[in-house]
Design a protein around this motif. Structure first.
Motif, PDB file in Angstrom:
ATOM      1  N   LEU A 285      64.945  17.935  47.161  1.00  0.00           N
ATOM      2  CA  LEU A 285      63.999  18.793  47.892  1.00  0.00           C
ATOM      3  C   LEU A 285      62.996  17.956  48.679  1.00  0.00           C
ATOM      4  N   TYR A 286      62.578  16.847  48.065  1.00  0.00           N
ATOM      5  CA  TYR A 286      61.648  15.957  48.765  1.00  0.00           C
ATOM      6  C   TYR A 286      62.294  15.428  50.050  1.00  0.00           C
ATOM      7  N   GLY A 287      63.564  15.048  49.921  1.00  0.00           N
ATOM      8  CA  GLY A 287      64.285  14.568  51.103  1.00  0.00           C
ATOM      9  C   GLY A 287      64.378  15.628  52.183  1.00  0.00           C
ATOM     10  N   GLU A 288      64.397  16.868  51.755  1.00  0.00           N
ATOM     11  CA  GLU A 288      64.495  17.971  52.718  1.00  0.00           C
ATOM     12  C   GLU A 288      63.124  18.476  53.178  1.00  0.00           C
ATOM     13  N   GLY A 289      62.062  17.890  52.616  1.00  0.00           N
ATOM     14  CA  GLY A 289      60.724  18.244  53.078  1.00  0.00           C
ATOM     15  C   GLY A 289      60.083  19.412  52.375  1.00  0.00           C
ATOM     16  N   TYR A 290      60.737  19.937  51.349  1.00  0.00           N
ATOM     17  CA  TYR A 290      60.141  21.080  50.648  1.00  0.00           C
ATOM     18  C   TYR A 290      59.040  20.652  49.688  1.00  0.00           C
ATOM     19  N   VAL A 291      59.121  19.428  49.191  1.00  0.00           N
ATOM     20  CA  VAL A 291      58.084  18.868  48.321  1.00  0.00           C
ATOM     21  C   VAL A 291      57.433  17.726  49.093  1.00  0.00           C
ATOM     22  N   LYS A 292      56.095  17.735  49.121  1.00  0.00           N
ATOM     23  CA  LYS A 292      55.428  16.806  50.049  1.00  0.00           C
ATOM     24  C   LYS A 292      55.418  15.368  49.539  1.00  0.00           C
ATOM     25  N   GLU A 293      55.359  15.187  48.230  1.00  0.00           N
ATOM     26  CA  GLU A 293      55.319  13.829  47.685  1.00  0.00           C
ATOM     27  C   GLU A 293      56.116  13.790  46.407  1.00  0.00           C
ATOM     28  N   PHE A 294      56.812  12.678  46.181  1.00  0.00           N
ATOM     29  CA  PHE A 294      57.700  12.578  45.025  1.00  0.00           C
ATOM     30  C   PHE A 294      57.919  11.116  44.693  1.00  0.00           C
ATOM     31  N   TYR A 295      57.813  10.771  43.429  1.00  0.00           N
ATOM     32  CA  TYR A 295      58.172   9.408  43.031  1.00  0.00           C
ATOM     33  C   TYR A 295      58.531   9.384  41.560  1.00  0.00           C
ATOM     34  N   ARG A 296      59.101   8.265  41.122  1.00  0.00           N
ATOM     35  CA  ARG A 296      59.426   8.118  39.722  1.00  0.00           C
ATOM     36  C   ARG A 296      58.324   7.351  39.030  1.00  0.00           C
ATOM     37  N   GLY A 297      57.833   7.893  37.920  1.00  0.00           N
ATOM     38  CA  GLY A 297      56.744   7.247  37.198  1.00  0.00           C
ATOM     39  C   GLY A 297      57.238   6.119  36.311  1.00  0.00           C
ATOM     40  N   GLU A 298      56.279   5.469  35.629  1.00  0.00           N
ATOM     41  CA  GLU A 298      56.630   4.344  34.758  1.00  0.00           C
ATOM     42  C   GLU A 298      57.324   4.841  33.499  1.00  0.00           C
ATOM     43  N   GLU A 299      56.781   5.855  32.923  1.00  0.00           N
ATOM     44  CA  GLU A 299      57.339   6.523  31.746  1.00  0.00           C
ATOM     45  C   GLU A 299      56.547   7.826  31.620  1.00  0.00           C
ATOM     46  N   GLU A 300      56.792   8.594  30.556  1.00  0.00           N
ATOM     47  CA  GLU A 300      56.203   9.927  30.512  1.00  0.00           C
ATOM     48  C   GLU A 300      54.674   9.908  30.464  1.00  0.00           C
ATOM     49  N   TYR A 301      54.127   8.923  29.783  1.00  0.00           N
ATOM     50  CA  TYR A 301      52.659   8.871  29.719  1.00  0.00           C
ATOM     51  C   TYR A 301      52.078   8.715  31.132  1.00  0.00           C
ATOM     52  N   GLY A 302      52.721   7.832  31.897  1.00  0.00           N
ATOM     53  CA  GLY A 302      52.267   7.634  33.274  1.00  0.00           C
ATOM     54  C   GLY A 302      52.492   8.859  34.140  1.00  0.00           C
ATOM     55  N   VAL A 303      53.624   9.525  33.924  1.00  0.00           N
ATOM     56  CA  VAL A 303      53.927  10.722  34.716  1.00  0.00           C
ATOM     57  C   VAL A 303      52.886  11.805  34.458  1.00  0.00           C
ATOM     58  N   MET A 304      52.656  12.077  33.183  1.00  0.00           N
ATOM     59  CA  MET A 304      51.720  13.162  32.863  1.00  0.00           C
ATOM     60  C   MET A 304      50.293  12.803  33.292  1.00  0.00           C
ATOM     61  N   SER A 305      49.960  11.531  33.239  1.00  0.00           N
ATOM     62  CA  SER A 305      48.641  11.099  33.711  1.00  0.00           C
ATOM     63  C   SER A 305      48.538  11.261  35.224  1.00  0.00           C
ATOM     64  N   ALA A 306      49.621  10.943  35.913  1.00  0.00           N
ATOM     65  CA  ALA A 306      49.615  11.096  37.376  1.00  0.00           C
ATOM     66  C   ALA A 306      49.475  12.563  37.757  1.00  0.00           C
ATOM     67  N   ILE A 307      50.155  13.419  37.007  1.00  0.00           N
ATOM     68  CA  ILE A 307      50.032  14.853  37.270  1.00  0.00           C
ATOM     69  C   ILE A 307      48.593  15.294  37.042  1.00  0.00           C
TER      70      ILE A 307
END
Lengths: 253, 304
Positions: free
Chosen positions: B99-121
């Motif tokens: 979806l990110y590639g198609e422009g439906y989601v404005k920003e997307f990346y892979r986090g370091e691990e879940e702690y980093g992902v949830m902190s980024a959110i």
């Protein structure tokens, strides 16, 4: 307008209620539906709530308006318009104080009660200025809830909340959906109630009283006319510059 | 991202079409004959939640739960999604990446691990954007500390939990243990029993979590594999529609740094306390409260 009978039946009664009293929600008070307000925890037509706000602001000591970030900052044109409306409301209240709540960060090591009110310890500003009645306007809901509970717990201050969203059940009086138009309606009702009570404003229009600190900053002036001040409209660097429009601040349809 | 070089039809590793939803009408641009990969996303029309949920015509598709999540996010005007793979969630966020590639989601990346992902959110939601992520089982517990912080900070984030065995014995089968932790985290928890629930609950989660009188995170749980990897019927409105974007001004708490962005004007400055001096530091102005002798009483904004 006599509030004695209402006080006897109050669910959300003025404080001090002691340490950690039950919240209004715990007492069964819900926020009002559109077109209605709350008066001591009871649902009333919003005009009745506005009249009660006016009556108490005219009769209790050191009436104060606490403007919050949503009317202190020029987020967009709508915020600037609301700020004007707040000044018009202030212009109807003799000897009113205006003490801002510009942000919500705890103020350490010491709150200057003549400068700000802070939601984490609002009682200090209430006590410091011996405020017995106040109106909150433009404060984000979460922090207004926090503040109103603390004031009811520890002070004898009667609280009113003019809220842009659903209203606040922990205030003695509240109205909801308050955009600039409704704030001006509140000001008109304040004018009517004031005239009915025979209370006059100073002829020079300087009805806003400075706190001691404000007075020192303003070279010893003790009062000022709220309508003398122009509200600057949003310009470079503010939310409008990022494409946010007035509608973003208004109630959803 | 490879601008303008996307293939006409994307496939997943199994060679299936990414979704069985019908392709949008051709939207070729005049850009050298290439299709604008964001063209469909740019043409999406915002509609009210009421219209989206109750009035818009729906078409029924036979798709997996992961594809349902993708289709829900496509229609939800999501600003940011952060991924970290874990079975059985990995495919969901992989599809969000499409979806990110198609422009439906404005920003997307892979986090370091879940702690980093949830902190980024947490940070992104606090900054005022609409966020979506997903995890499962051990990932839920690894990210639990920042997940619990969401509700404490009144952050309207949406997380999908494709529930699975946590550990001991190590397995990847469906299990609901993690929901017990989520129920104590202060967030609103939905449990989607099938693909249709998953589609509806994710979209409604955004609307509910951002309601002023809610302003809380929402977790949308489902059984891993049984829902995520199995196909089921799902009725969906047209993908040309999307929900209105998040309005950060309407939360019950202010968004991070909003005041700094708006710092140019303090409307009551003349009236109350900041009458005389505004200094400029970089692109921002800072108000100084002066006493009668011109001494600084308090440098009000330098500690912002």
């Amino acid at each position: 307008m006599e509030l004695t009978k209402e006080l006897e039946e109050a669910i959300v009664a003025p404080g001090p209620q002691g340490f950690h009293p039950p919240s209004a929600a715990e007492l069964g008070v819900l926020t009002p539906d559109e077109g209605y307000g709350l008066k001591f925890g009871h649902v009333v037509e919003e005009e009745r709530a506005m009249e009660a706000m006016a009556h108490t602001m005219f009769t209790r000591k050191n009436a104060t308006i606490f403007p919050g970030p949503m009317v202190l900052w020029a987020w967009n044109d709508h915020a600037a318009d609301k700020a004007k409306a707040v000044l018009e409301l202030a212009a109807q209240i003799p000897d009113v104080l205006i003490i801002p709540m510009p942000d919500y960060r705890p103020k350490y090591p010491k709150v200057e009660p003549e400068e700000v009110i802070n939601p984490n310890h609002p009682n200090l500003t209430i006590w410091g200025n011996k405020i017995e009645v106040c109106i909150f306007i433009g404060v984000h809901c979460h922090y207004a809830n926090l503040t109103l509970k603390m004031i009811r717990a520890g002070t004898n201050c009667w609280t009113s909340a003019i809220c842009a969203e659903q209203g606040h059940e922990d205030a003695m009086f509240t109205v909801r959906d308050s955009d600039a138009t409704k704030i001006r309606r509140v000001a008109a009702i304040f004018k009517r109630v004031r005239e009915e009570m025979g209370i006059k404003l100073p002829e020079n229009g300087s009805n806003v009283r400075f706190t001691g600190l404000q007075s020192r900053v303003h070279d010893g002036k003790t009062n000022t006319n709220p309508l003398d001040f122009t509200i600057e409209t949003p310009g470079d660097g503010n939310a409008a510059a990022f494409g946010h429009k007035a509608e973003h601040m208004q109630k959803e349809a | 991202m490879s601008e303008g070089l996307e293939a006409e039809v994307k496939t997943n590793p199994q060679g299936d079409p990414i979704t069985s939803a019908p392709a949008a009408p051709s939207t070729t641009s005049t850009n050298g004959g290439r299709k604008d990969p964001h063209g469909d996303a740019k043409r999406q029309v915002e509609v009210s939640p009421d219209y989206m949920f109750f009035e818009a015509p729906r078409e029924r598709e036979f798709i997996t739960g992961s594809e349902c999540a993708k289709e829900a996010v496509r229609r939800s005007n999501v600003d940011l999604s952060v991924a970290y793979p874990i079975t059985p969630q990995s495919e969901t966020l992989q599809l969000i990446g499409v979806l990110y590639g198609e422009g439906y989601v404005k920003e997307f990346y892979r986090g370091e691990e879940e702690y980093g992902v949830m902190s980024a959110i947490a940070g992104a939601s606090r900054a005022g954007v609409r966020c979506f992520t997903a995890t499962a089982g051990p990932g839920t517990l690894r990210g639990l500390e920042p997940i619990v912080s969401w509700s404490g900070h009144r952050l309207p984030a949406v997380c999908m939990f494709t529930c699975r065995v946590v550990n001991a014995p190590l397995a990847i089968q469906p299990d609901n243990v993690e929901i017990a932790y989520l129920l104590q985290s202060g967030m609103i928890v939905f449990h989607a029993e099938n693909q249709q629930d998953l589609f509806d609950f994710i979209m409604k989660a955004f609307v509910i979590s951002e309601k002023n009188d809610v302003t809380l995170p929402v977790g949308v749980c489902c059984d891993g594999f049984f829902v995520t990897h199995a196909r089921g019927y799902c009725s969906m409105p047209d993908k040309g529609f999307k929900l209105p974007g998040r309005d950060p001004y309407r939360g019950s708490v202010p968004v991070l740094d909003a005041q700094l962005d708006c710092l140019v004007m303090l409307q009551f400055k003349n009236l109350i306390l900041w009458p005389t001096t505004f200094t400029r530091c970089g692109s921002r102005k800072y108000g100084l409260a002066l006493n009668g002798q011109g001494n600084i009483l308090r440098n009000i904004w330098m500690d912002c």
